[in-house]
Design an enzyme around this catalytic site. Structure first.
Site, PDB file in Angstrom:
ATOM      1  N   CYS A   1     -26.031  -8.549 -26.782  1.00 16.49           N
ATOM      2  CA  CYS A   1     -25.603  -8.449 -25.373  1.00 16.49           C
ATOM      3  C   CYS A   1     -24.197  -9.006 -25.216  1.00 16.49           C
ATOM      4  O   CYS A   1     -23.797  -9.406 -24.132  1.00 16.49           O
ATOM      5  CB  CYS A   1     -26.588  -9.165 -24.455  1.00 16.49           C
ATOM      6  SG  CYS A   1     -26.758 -10.911 -24.811  1.00 16.49           S
TER       7      CYS A   1
ATOM      8  N   ASP B   1     -38.458 -19.521 -29.942  1.00 15.92           N
ATOM      9  CA  ASP B   1     -37.332 -19.831 -29.067  1.00 15.92           C
ATOM     10  C   ASP B   1     -37.051 -21.324 -29.179  1.00 15.92           C
ATOM     11  O   ASP B   1     -37.941 -22.110 -29.485  1.00 15.92           O
ATOM     12  CB  ASP B   1     -37.652 -19.470 -27.607  1.00 15.92           C
ATOM     13  CG  ASP B   1     -36.382 -19.264 -26.774  1.00 15.92           C
ATOM     14  OD1 ASP B   1     -36.027 -18.096 -26.526  1.00 15.92           O
ATOM     15  OD2 ASP B   1     -35.757 -20.260 -26.382  1.00 15.92           O
ATOM     16  N   SER B   2     -35.787 -21.701 -28.929  1.00 16.73           N
ATOM     17  CA  SER B   2     -35.439 -23.122 -29.044  1.00 16.73           C
ATOM     18  C   SER B   2     -35.691 -23.875 -27.745  1.00 16.73           C
ATOM     19  O   SER B   2     -35.607 -25.093 -27.717  1.00 16.73           O
ATOM     20  CB  SER B   2     -33.971 -23.270 -29.446  1.00 16.73           C
ATOM     21  OG  SER B   2     -33.160 -22.587 -28.519  1.00 16.73           O
TER      22      SER B   2
ATOM     23  N   ASP C   1     -33.417 -10.603 -30.288  1.00 16.52           N
ATOM     24  CA  ASP C   1     -32.678 -10.472 -29.022  1.00 16.52           C
ATOM     25  C   ASP C   1     -31.934 -11.769 -28.719  1.00 16.52           C
ATOM     26  O   ASP C   1     -32.281 -12.490 -27.788  1.00 16.52           O
ATOM     27  CB  ASP C   1     -33.660 -10.122 -27.890  1.00 16.52           C
ATOM     28  CG  ASP C   1     -32.952  -9.866 -26.577  1.00 16.52           C
ATOM     29  OD1 ASP C   1     -31.763  -9.508 -26.597  1.00 16.52           O
ATOM     30  OD2 ASP C   1     -33.592 -10.026 -25.518  1.00 16.52           O
TER      31      ASP C   1
ATOM     32  N   PHE D   1     -36.015 -15.245 -30.442  1.00 20.15           N
ATOM     33  CA  PHE D   1     -35.336 -15.518 -29.169  1.00 20.15           C
ATOM     34  C   PHE D   1     -36.201 -14.962 -28.026  1.00 20.15           C
ATOM     35  O   PHE D   1     -35.760 -14.124 -27.247  1.00 20.15           O
ATOM     36  CB  PHE D   1     -33.931 -14.896 -29.126  1.00 20.15           C
ATOM     37  CG  PHE D   1     -33.060 -15.228 -30.314  1.00 20.15           C
ATOM     38  CD1 PHE D   1     -32.366 -16.431 -30.379  1.00 20.15           C
ATOM     39  CD2 PHE D   1     -32.951 -14.343 -31.381  1.00 20.15           C
ATOM     40  CE1 PHE D   1     -31.544 -16.728 -31.475  1.00 20.15           C
ATOM     41  CE2 PHE D   1     -32.136 -14.635 -32.477  1.00 20.15           C
ATOM     42  CZ  PHE D   1     -31.434 -15.837 -32.528  1.00 20.15           C
TER      43      PHE D   1
HETATM   44  N1  SAH Z   1     -35.858 -11.447 -25.362  1.00 21.92           N
HETATM   45  C1  SAH Z   1     -35.811 -12.170 -24.115  1.00 21.92           C
HETATM   46  C2  SAH Z   1     -34.422 -12.668 -23.766  1.00 21.92           C
HETATM   47  C3  SAH Z   1     -33.748 -13.528 -24.828  1.00 21.92           C
HETATM   48  S1  SAH Z   1     -32.445 -14.512 -24.219  1.00 21.92           S
HETATM   49  C4  SAH Z   1     -36.394 -11.298 -22.990  1.00 21.92           C
HETATM   50  O1  SAH Z   1     -36.511 -10.068 -23.142  1.00 21.92           O
HETATM   51  O2  SAH Z   1     -36.721 -11.848 -21.952  1.00 21.92           O
HETATM   52  C5  SAH Z   1     -32.014 -15.532 -25.515  1.00 21.92           C
HETATM   53  C6  SAH Z   1     -32.970 -16.667 -25.798  1.00 21.92           C
HETATM   54  O3  SAH Z   1     -32.532 -17.282 -27.003  1.00 21.92           O
HETATM   55  C7  SAH Z   1     -33.049 -17.806 -24.777  1.00 21.92           C
HETATM   56  O4  SAH Z   1     -34.374 -17.968 -24.376  1.00 21.92           O
HETATM   57  C8  SAH Z   1     -32.574 -19.070 -25.536  1.00 21.92           C
HETATM   58  O5  SAH Z   1     -33.351 -20.212 -25.226  1.00 21.92           O
HETATM   59  C9  SAH Z   1     -32.812 -18.674 -26.955  1.00 21.92           C
HETATM   60  N2  SAH Z   1     -31.947 -19.289 -27.996  1.00 21.92           N
HETATM   61  C10 SAH Z   1     -30.611 -19.450 -27.991  1.00 21.92           C
HETATM   62  N3  SAH Z   1     -30.178 -19.913 -29.196  1.00 21.92           N
HETATM   63  C11 SAH Z   1     -31.284 -20.057 -29.980  1.00 21.92           C
HETATM   64  C12 SAH Z   1     -31.506 -20.453 -31.320  1.00 21.92           C
HETATM   65  N4  SAH Z   1     -30.491 -20.804 -32.113  1.00 21.92           N
HETATM   66  N5  SAH Z   1     -32.767 -20.453 -31.789  1.00 21.92           N
HETATM   67  C13 SAH Z   1     -33.801 -20.085 -30.992  1.00 21.92           C
HETATM   68  N6  SAH Z   1     -33.649 -19.666 -29.739  1.00 21.92           N
HETATM   69  C14 SAH Z   1     -32.407 -19.652 -29.215  1.00 21.92           C
END
Ligand code: SAH
Length: 396
Positions: A340, A250-251, A300, A228
């Protein structure tokens, strides 16, 4: 005379403890014709003054407290004091030279329920999330302009909370023109582009700033997996700390595009990073099937449980990713795992992760606990403000 909101008998307890929310079930009687955002004088059933609050007719949180002092009515004077206190707190807590992106106002925790103000270089990104600050928006924006002198204020009031408050989503420039593209900020020598108009939240995860620094200090010579990864916050931190390589998942292709640009503008080599556009749940299974392993993993995920109602489904999701992450970790490896979700307490989160470790058949040690950075203060009387929690684990 202000309109009254009178509580049911015995329901004044939480207000006496200075908790700033009045739930609909506690409300006995309210004045006729109250409109969204109106200021009400809150009294106990026996007529005792309790607080000044903003009324929200559609939300379960029927009132949000502006002040517990009878002499302190909401208005420009009180808001100015609250804002000055909030800015002063940040000045004492954070090194102004190392970062130019900061959360300046954190809603209830700064005595301004529903107001979020993030500063990215010379631009403020604002969220007006509750009926009370919607009512006072012109005054609040005027004060921000006056006190901070930023040439640009941009609104990102496009969260679900707005809908619960019966307010339409709203985005766009409030002062100055909309930024023509992503803005650049610096965080401890790393550079990040902030897409105020289209990025997640207000564009960046300021709450993870101190935790990114921890990861930076821990990842030397490690092979890292950043799940993520959004715009690459933890990825860049790990690389800056000397990670051997980082696989970043990330997706969102838009997030990964920003992440690639952030890597370049921070002057780091592309060769050590593998950006993967994938669903983390599926990708972790693939990595396990391929018998891959890592020395450090960051998890995260997005907010799986905004409220307690979602806690059960969220628990399954947290357990799933943590289980696979623990399997992918080499003995001695580190897992930084976060939640979070306001609906999942730190205690519950630890239980979920412990369940994941048990199912993965591994033992782990809690080395540290994570929380949101200092510009996201937590009021002792408002534990709901403590939404971000995390564990640093060592696989034994
Ligand atoms: N770690 C990052 C914040 C993460 S926010 C930082 O410190 O800046 C959560 C992220 O998860 C987002 O970018 C969203 O696009 C991604 N996301 C949500 N569901 C997902 C999934 N099932 N697989 C991959 N990424 C996902």
């Amino acid at each position: 005379m202000h309109p009254l909101l009178v509580l049911k008998p015995g329901r004044e307890r939480s207000l006496l403890r200075r908790h700033p929310w009045i739930f609909s079930g506690a409300v006995g009687a309210v004045a006729d014709d109250l409109k969204s955002g109106d200021t009400v004088e809150v009294r106990s059933s026996d007529g005792r003054f309790l607080a000044w609050a903003a009324y929200s007719p559609t939300s379960q949180i029927r009132g949000r407290v502006w002040s517990f002092e009878q002499a302190e009515m909401p208005g420009p004077e009180l808001f100015r004091r609250r804002l000055e206190t909030a800015f002063g707190l940040r000045r004492t807590l954070l090194p102004a030279t190392a970062v130019d992106a900061l959360r300046l106002v954190h809603g209830e925790s700064d005595g301004l329920p529903g107001l979020i103000v993030d500063r990215y270089a010379d631009t403020l990104v604002v969220q007006v999330l509750a009926a009370g600050c919607e009512r006072w928006r012109a005054v609040l924006i005027g004060l921000l302009e006056e006190l901070l002198g930023c040439p640009r204020i941009y609104e990102r009031s496009d969260t679900e909370t707005r809908e619960l408050e019966g307010l339409p989503r709203r985005t766009g420039p409030l002062v100055g023109a909309a930024p023509s593209g992503p803005m650049e900020i610096a965080e401890y020598g790393l550079h990040f582009l902030i897409d105020a108009a289209g990025g997640q939240k207000t564009g960046f995860f300021l709450d993870q700033r101190a935790n990114r620094q921890r990861i930076r200090a821990l990842c030397a010579e490690r092979e890292v997996l950043d799940c993520f990864c959004y715009s690459g916050g933890f990825t860049l931190a790990a690389l800056a700390g000397g990670a051997r390589s980082v696989v970043s998942v990330d997706s969102s292709s838009a997030a990964l595009e920003l992440a690639r640009r952030n890597l370049d503008s921070s002057g780091m080599a592309r060769a050590r990073v593998f950006w993967i556009e994938a669903d983390v749940f599926r990708y972790l299974r693939e990595l396990c099937a391929q018998k891959r392993s890592f020395d450090a993993i960051v998890l995260d995920p997005p907010k799986f449980a905004p409220t307690q109602r979602h806690a059960q489904a969220a628990s399954r999701a947290y357990k799933d990713v943590n289980l696979y992450a623990l399997k992918l970790l080499r003995p001695g490896g580190l897992l930084a795992t976060f939640s979070c979700s306001g609906g999942v307490s730190a205690e519950l989160f630890q239980k979920i992760v412990a369940g994941a470790a048990a199912d993965a058949g591994v033992s782990a040690t809690i080395l540290e606990r994570f929380q949101a950075a200092a510009d996201h203060p937590v009021l002792l009387e408002f534990p709901e403000g403590e939404y971000l929690k995390g564990l640093l684990l060592r696989r034994n």
